[in-house]
Design an enzyme around this catalytic site. Structure first.
Site, PDB file in Angstrom:
ATOM      1  N   ASP A 169       3.288 -13.023   0.679  1.00  0.00           N
ATOM      2  CA  ASP A 169       3.829 -12.949  -0.578  1.00  0.00           C
ATOM      3  C   ASP A 169       5.186 -12.703  -0.782  1.00  0.00           C
ATOM      4  OD1 ASP A 169       2.957 -10.186   0.066  1.00  0.00           O
ATOM      5  OD2 ASP A 169       3.512  -9.820  -2.012  1.00  0.00           O
ATOM      6  N   GLU A 214       1.810  -7.562  -0.677  1.00  0.00           N
ATOM      7  CA  GLU A 214       2.771  -6.527  -0.308  1.00  0.00           C
ATOM      8  C   GLU A 214       3.794  -5.926  -1.396  1.00  0.00           C
ATOM      9  OE1 GLU A 214       6.053  -4.436   1.768  1.00  0.00           O
ATOM     10  OE2 GLU A 214       5.625  -6.278   0.720  1.00  0.00           O
TER      11      GLU A 214
END
Length: 401
Positions: free
Chosen positions: A77, A170
């Site tokens: 991400d 994250e």
């Protein structure tokens, strides 16, 4: 593996996380890159690679028997501050130290970004000025995938058994939420999620996320006497109790801060997202207490009027240094590999997040390594390709026997 086409493909894949969806992963498009990585691992010969229901990728590569299994981790991400849609990477060959024009509005030079001076003569990947680059953490993914490719193509390289894990979310502090130590199956690990390729991250922020939800009382302002309670102004009053200089703008090293991520609201209701960071846990808790103190003071000021203030905090991750032995094998191996490649190891405090912090707390020691990418979470992100190539060598030497 010719890493550059793969890096550019990763960068162009929109994987931006969502702060508000409540889903896991927070955005379904994160799985787009996870699927690509599984396909590429299969093509390399890592047949056991798979993506679980949360979008997390796991893979295992056999190594020499009797040696610890080393885990390698990055996240798919990207950050939420700037768009990650329609990324158009630009390659600057042999950067000459001058101004880099990203687009008609944005540029980078060594005055505004002194760190560029350290990359003169190197090949860089920069943004078009319209989006993030996604170097955080697609540069780390590229390093790991390149190492796996190298090991699979060259059986003469004797290496540890390796576990690979690419996490999701994250950037919103939820990378370890559905992570499985059992599926990872490593004895110790490394996250590749930093900047300087000679740095070993073993100390990071204690991190809290804070949500402030305020309900006011909306009424025509001409009839507001004794009735109208402006929710957005209540937020302003709460924030006024915090030190205006206690922000990322004025902090460095191991200094902490408050950081307001975003505000949505009007007179009737207001919602604000904040993060609190500090290397010292007691100081981090004191910052939380300060916000609740501000809440109580504002509530006392408007006693009897129709409004409500709700403040929720969530511990996102802790300082891994509290759980990590500085003399452990994983740190010594990283030191040796960095030195072998002609660099001097450093131990800079990590002024950001890393899945490795929570992995370490969970019992999987996971220091953080660099990737040769800089200016994270902004349209000014860039990757030094020369350093990224060197990091592939360093990580290869870490897992090598």
């Amino acid at each position: 593996m010719d890493y550059l086409p793969h890096l550019l493909k990763y960068l162009k894949t929109d994987t931006q996380a969502s702060e508000t969806s409540g889903l896991h992963p927070s955005s379904e498009k994160e799985k787009d890159l996870s699927k690509i990585l599984v396909e590429e691992l299969h093509e390399m010969g890592v047949a056991n690679a798979y993506m679980d229901e949360y979008g997390i990728v796991y893979a295992h590569i056999d190594g020499e028997e009797g040696y610890p299994t080393i885990g390698l981790n990055s996240h798919v991400d990207t950050a939420t501050e700037v768009s990650d849609t329609d990324v158009k990477p630009q390659i600057i060959n042999s950067y000459d130290g001058g101004t880099i024009k990203l687009n008609d509005e944005y540029k980078m030079d060594t005055v505004s970004f002194p760190i560029l001076k350290d990359h003169i003569g190197h090949d860089l990947v920069v943004t078009s000025g319209d989006t993030l680059l996604g170097a955080d953490d697609k540069a780390g993914i590229t390093v790991i995938m390149s190492v796996v490719s190298r090991l699979m193509e060259d059986p003469s390289i004797k290496h540890h058994p390796i576990s690979v894990c690419f996490t999701v979310d994250e950037e919103i502090g939820e990378g370890p939420l559905n992570f499985s130590l059992k599926k990872m199956g490593a004895d110790y690990a490394y996250s590749c999620d930093g900047s300087f390729i000679n740095d070993i991250g073993i100390k990071n922020f204690n991190a809290y996320g804070v949500m402030i939800n305020i309900k006011g009382n909306a009424i025509h302002p001409g009839e507001g006497k004794g009735k109208l309670v402006n929710a957005t102004m209540l937020l302003h009053e709460i924030l006024s109790y915090l030190d205006v200089d206690d922000t990322p703008l004025n902090s460095e090293g191991e200094e902490g801060f408050y950081h307001l991520l975003g505000v949505q609201g009007n007179s009737e209701e207001c919602h604000a997202a904040m993060i609190i960071r500090d290397f010292d846990m007691e100081k981090a808790k004191a910052r939380i207490e300060r916000i609740h103190f501000a809440q109580k003071e504002v509530e006392k000021k408007y006693t009897g009027l129709p409004f409500s203030i709700e403040i929720k905090e969530m511990l996102q991750y802790e300082n891994m240094y509290n759980y990590l032995d500085p003399n452990c094998e994983c740190i010594k191996k990283a030191e040796a590999a960095i030195k072998k490649n002609g660099l001097t190891p450093t131990y800079l405090p990590i002024r950001g997040g890393t899945d490795g912090a929570t992995f370490t707390k969970m019992g999987l020691l996971t220091p953080n390594l660099g990737t040769g990418s800089y200016n994270y979470h902004s349209r000014f992100e860039f990757i030094d390709l020369n350093e990224l190539e060197k990091m592939i060598d360093i990580l290869t030497d870490i897992v090598r026997i």
